[in-house]
Design a protein around this motif. Structure first.
Motif, PDB file in Angstrom:
ATOM      1  N   THR A   1     -16.817   2.006 -11.430  1.00 49.79           N
ATOM      2  CA  THR A   1     -16.294   3.057 -10.556  1.00 49.79           C
ATOM      3  C   THR A   1     -14.944   2.621 -10.018  1.00 49.79           C
ATOM      4  N   ALA A   2     -13.933   3.433 -10.214  1.00 46.90           N
ATOM      5  CA  ALA A   2     -12.599   3.099  -9.720  1.00 46.90           C
ATOM      6  C   ALA A   2     -12.409   3.738  -8.348  1.00 46.90           C
ATOM      7  N   SER A   3     -12.374   2.911  -7.311  1.00 42.48           N
ATOM      8  CA  SER A   3     -12.207   3.448  -5.965  1.00 42.48           C
ATOM      9  C   SER A   3     -10.846   4.100  -5.782  1.00 42.48           C
ATOM     10  N   LYS A   4      -9.883   3.715  -6.655  1.00 40.77           N
ATOM     11  CA  LYS A   4      -8.543   4.294  -6.536  1.00 40.77           C
ATOM     12  C   LYS A   4      -8.523   5.774  -6.924  1.00 40.77           C
ATOM     13  N   ILE A   5      -9.641   6.301  -7.438  1.00 37.44           N
ATOM     14  CA  ILE A   5      -9.684   7.711  -7.797  1.00 37.44           C
ATOM     15  C   ILE A   5      -9.314   8.606  -6.617  1.00 37.44           C
ATOM     16  N   PHE A   6      -9.673   8.201  -5.412  1.00 36.71           N
ATOM     17  CA  PHE A   6      -9.497   9.078  -4.258  1.00 36.71           C
ATOM     18  C   PHE A   6      -8.028   9.260  -3.875  1.00 36.71           C
ATOM     19  N   PRO A   7      -7.222   8.194  -3.760  1.00 34.99           N
ATOM     20  CA  PRO A   7      -5.792   8.441  -3.540  1.00 34.99           C
ATOM     21  C   PRO A   7      -5.134   9.154  -4.717  1.00 34.99           C
ATOM     22  N   TYR A   8      -5.609   8.916  -5.940  1.00 34.98           N
ATOM     23  CA  TYR A   8      -5.063   9.640  -7.082  1.00 34.98           C
ATOM     24  C   TYR A   8      -5.209  11.150  -6.879  1.00 34.98           C
ATOM     25  N   VAL A   9      -6.353  11.551  -6.367  1.00 32.67           N
ATOM     26  CA  VAL A   9      -6.592  12.982  -6.139  1.00 32.67           C
ATOM     27  C   VAL A   9      -5.676  13.496  -5.035  1.00 32.67           C
ATOM     28  N   LEU A  10      -5.550  12.740  -3.947  1.00 33.74           N
ATOM     29  CA  LEU A  10      -4.732  13.188  -2.817  1.00 33.74           C
ATOM     30  C   LEU A  10      -3.241  13.219  -3.151  1.00 33.74           C
ATOM     31  N   ALA A  11      -2.817  12.493  -4.181  1.00 36.98           N
ATOM     32  CA  ALA A  11      -1.405  12.540  -4.585  1.00 36.98           C
ATOM     33  C   ALA A  11      -1.040  13.909  -5.153  1.00 36.98           C
ATOM     34  N   LYS A  12      -2.040  14.665  -5.617  1.00 37.46           N
ATOM     35  CA  LYS A  12      -1.840  16.033  -6.123  1.00 37.46           C
ATOM     36  C   LYS A  12      -0.870  16.074  -7.293  1.00 37.46           C
ATOM     37  N   ARG A  13      -0.966  15.099  -8.178  1.00 42.03           N
ATOM     38  CA  ARG A  13      -0.153  15.051  -9.382  1.00 42.03           C
ATOM     39  C   ARG A  13      -1.051  15.303 -10.603  1.00 42.03           C
ATOM     40  N   PRO A  14      -0.472  15.732 -11.731  1.00 39.44           N
ATOM     41  CA  PRO A  14      -1.273  15.874 -12.951  1.00 39.44           C
ATOM     42  C   PRO A  14      -1.991  14.573 -13.268  1.00 39.44           C
ATOM     43  N   LEU A  15      -3.275  14.671 -13.579  1.00 41.43           N
ATOM     44  CA  LEU A  15      -4.120  13.480 -13.702  1.00 41.43           C
ATOM     45  C   LEU A  15      -4.937  13.539 -14.981  1.00 41.43           C
TER      46      LEU A  15
ATOM     47  N   TYR B   1       0.817  -1.222   0.000  1.00 40.04           N
ATOM     48  CA  TYR B   1       0.000   0.000   0.000  1.00 40.04           C
ATOM     49  C   TYR B   1       0.848   1.269   0.000  1.00 40.04           C
ATOM     50  N   LEU B   2       1.802   1.357   0.901  1.00 38.83           N
ATOM     51  CA  LEU B   2       2.611   2.571   0.977  1.00 38.83           C
ATOM     52  C   LEU B   2       3.492   2.737  -0.254  1.00 38.83           C
ATOM     53  N   ASP B   3       3.938   1.643  -0.841  1.00 38.86           N
ATOM     54  CA  ASP B   3       4.681   1.741  -2.099  1.00 38.86           C
ATOM     55  C   ASP B   3       3.797   2.336  -3.193  1.00 38.86           C
ATOM     56  N   SER B   4       2.530   1.918  -3.232  1.00 45.99           N
ATOM     57  CA  SER B   4       1.637   2.444  -4.267  1.00 45.99           C
ATOM     58  C   SER B   4       1.461   3.953  -4.125  1.00 45.99           C
ATOM     59  N   LEU B   5       1.371   4.436  -2.894  1.00 45.42           N
ATOM     60  CA  LEU B   5       1.250   5.884  -2.685  1.00 45.42           C
ATOM     61  C   LEU B   5       2.547   6.600  -3.068  1.00 45.42           C
ATOM     62  N   GLN B   6       3.695   5.990  -2.755  1.00 45.75           N
ATOM     63  CA  GLN B   6       4.974   6.607  -3.121  1.00 45.75           C
ATOM     64  C   GLN B   6       5.115   6.710  -4.631  1.00 45.75           C
ATOM     65  N   ILE B   7       4.683   5.683  -5.350  1.00 45.15           N
ATOM     66  CA  ILE B   7       4.722   5.703  -6.809  1.00 45.15           C
ATOM     67  C   ILE B   7       3.872   6.856  -7.340  1.00 45.15           C
ATOM     68  N   MET B   8       2.687   7.040  -6.768  1.00 40.98           N
ATOM     69  CA  MET B   8       1.824   8.142  -7.193  1.00 40.98           C
ATOM     70  C   MET B   8       2.489   9.493  -6.945  1.00 40.98           C
ATOM     71  N   LEU B   9       3.111   9.635  -5.789  1.00 38.37           N
ATOM     72  CA  LEU B   9       3.768  10.904  -5.457  1.00 38.37           C
ATOM     73  C   LEU B   9       4.939  11.202  -6.377  1.00 38.37           C
ATOM     74  N   ASP B  10       5.627  10.161  -6.853  1.00 36.37           N
ATOM     75  CA  ASP B  10       6.818  10.339  -7.691  1.00 36.37           C
ATOM     76  C   ASP B  10       6.491  10.485  -9.168  1.00 36.37           C
ATOM     77  N   ALA B  11       5.278  10.172  -9.585  1.00 32.42           N
ATOM     78  CA  ALA B  11       4.920  10.165 -11.003  1.00 32.42           C
ATOM     79  C   ALA B  11       4.908  11.576 -11.579  1.00 32.42           C
ATOM     80  N   ASP B  12       5.293  11.677 -12.848  1.00 38.04           N
ATOM     81  CA  ASP B  12       5.153  12.946 -13.560  1.00 38.04           C
ATOM     82  C   ASP B  12       3.698  13.196 -13.931  1.00 38.04           C
ATOM     83  N   SER B  13       2.962  12.119 -14.156  1.00 34.37           N
ATOM     84  CA  SER B  13       1.533  12.223 -14.410  1.00 34.37           C
ATOM     85  C   SER B  13       0.890  10.887 -14.055  1.00 34.37           C
ATOM     86  N   LEU B  14      -0.381  10.936 -13.682  1.00 38.66           N
ATOM     87  CA  LEU B  14      -1.155   9.735 -13.375  1.00 38.66           C
ATOM     88  C   LEU B  14      -2.258   9.579 -14.418  1.00 38.66           C
ATOM     89  N   ILE B  15      -2.553   8.332 -14.774  1.00 41.70           N
ATOM     90  CA  ILE B  15      -3.649   8.082 -15.702  1.00 41.70           C
ATOM     91  C   ILE B  15      -4.628   7.092 -15.074  1.00 41.70           C
TER      92      ILE B  15
END
Length: 429
Positions: free
Chosen positions: A334-348, A310-324
């Motif tokens: 409905t993708a429940s993962k949408i919510f951590p994607y938003v909290l990562a604050k990366r281009p989406l 889990y924490l690795d997945s969040l670190q990957i999101m934080l390090d990404a240049d963009s998320l898709i």
């Protein structure tokens, strides 16, 4: 304060979704008048990898009772590996002991694993304790009936018959049923004529902002890529299912257009697809890579099929240049993962059916670039739009202007408040 026992065979330090969902709820329930006690299994009996750092995210006041389980090495000789089946006897004894020592007002059972939901019915019969079942994934599935015999897993028929036998027994006296999506709970209601829509409540996963705060203070080594290698790392973290194939193909077509239009940018991109299967041991195929090969973009795709912690997945999101985020051709997906994607604050960038709640939520909170479609055959026409959005996200220093007040209903705290309301109704308070 009322007391709820949460039965979760899989819990922290596990990183599997049920363990994370239980932790989210357990953290906030005391604020809404409920003392949670988590009844789970000793990590020594887990088969999936665990992450000790997950323990740092648990509330100090949370009571966790861990039991033994039947060893997987022994039970697999009889074709049983499921952690819920291996723990059910141990958990029944612990639950009975708890009832003698403390008053239990309610039992809450997230599934999977699904077999432990039977404990709710048994406790109701034996002690009169009301119980609520929480569906993360369906138990009964007709999916494998649609496949040729050769494509059906060896034990699927036994698992199907078990689910058809035990699920009606387990849910018959449930005081309420919750689920991660309306589509999930509607399946249960449609299956049993004694249930009505009012007997169910949709409670998505949500996201916990403090988990991201923890990682920003305690960053981990990214297990997938080096964020400083000069490449543009575009990441999708989450499972890939067959109904996403047409969306994936449209995205790869858009990527090809970008290669032709702006090769200086797109040739630097690495497309990461991480945790595309539900496997934790690396035995599943590279299904996204196969589609990429067919679309002629394989050299830019890096697929890691296994789940990451889990924490690795969040670190990957934080390090990404963009998320898709790529959705299904099914409107209700409905993708429940949408919510951590938003909290990562990366281009989406999100590509979803226009009737998916993902589109509504992203527009509501004003974050990310959104491409929607209303039919599978219209996807190909959106490839240029997808391509342009991706290029802009990577070259224009895009910073989301998220409306955080609109996001508040999707936080784990707000969703736990909703859960506590169902608990209150279940016990008549």
């Amino acid at each position: 304060m009322k007391r709820v026992v949460i039965i979760g065979s899989d819990f922290s330090p596990s990183s599997l979704p049920p363990a994370t969902r239980i932790r989210f709820f357990a953290k906030h329930l005391p604020e809404f008048g409920w003392e949670p006690i988590v009844l789970t299994t000793s990590p020594d009996y887990y088969e999936s990898k665990t992450d000790p750092e997950n323990e740092q995210l648990l509330p100090d006041s949370l009571q966790v009772i861990r039991t033994r389980a039947l060893p997987a090495s022994l039970m697999r000789k009889f074709g049983i590996g499921d952690i819920g089946m291996r723990t059910i006897g141990h958990h029944w004894r612990a639950l009975s002991r708890l009832q003698r020592e403390k008053k239990i007002d309610l039992i809450f059972i997230p599934v999977p694993p699904a077999v432990p939901m039977v404990l709710g019915r048994l406790a109701n019969l034996r002690f009169g304790i009301p119980y609520v079942v929480d569906y993360i994934d369906p138990w009964v599935s007709e999916y494998y009936w649609t496949l040729p015999r050769k494509q059906r897993p060896p034990k699927w028929l036994a698992a199907y018959l078990l689910s058809r036998c035990l699920e009606p027994f387990a849910v018959r006296r449930a005081q309420h049923i919750t689920g991660v999506s309306r589509g999930t709970t509607d399946q249960i209601v449609d299956r049993y004529d004694w249930l009505a829509r009012t007997d169910t409540t949709e409670i998505p996963y949500g996201a916990e902002a403090e988990d991201f705060d923890y990682l920003r203070q305690h960053p981990r080594k990214n297990p997938i890529f080096d964020a400083k290698d000069g490449k543009l790392h575009v990441c999708n973290v989450g499972a890939y299912v067959e109904t996403m194939e047409q969306t994936l193909r449209a995205f790869f077509a858009a990527f090809r257009e970008g290669l032709e239009r702006t090769p200086a940018i797109f040739e630097k991109i690495v497309l990461h697809f991480i945790g595309t299967t539900y496997s934790t041991n690396g035995s599943d195929p590279f299904r996204v890579t196969a589609v990429a090969r067919d679309c002629g973009v394989e050299q830019w795709v890096h697929e890691h099929p296994q789940r990451v912690p889990y924490l690795d997945s969040l670190q990957i999101m934080l390090d990404a240049d963009s998320l898709i985020l790529l959705g299904s051709i099914e409107p209700h997906y409905t993708a429940s993962k949408i919510f951590p994607y938003v909290l990562a604050k990366r281009p989406l960038l999100a590509v979803f059916h226009e009737d998916s709640s993902v589109i509504r939520i992203l527009r509501e909170i004003n974050t990310g670039r959104v491409v929607s479609f209303n039919a599978a055959d219209k996807l190909a026409a959106r490839s240029n739009e997808i391509s342009v959005h991706l290029e802009q996200l990577l070259t224009e220093n895009y910073a989301p202007e998220t409306r955080w007040e609109a996001f508040e209903p999707y936080t784990t705290r707000a969703l736990t408040r909703l859960l506590a309301q169902t608990f209150d109704a279940a016990v008549g308070s």
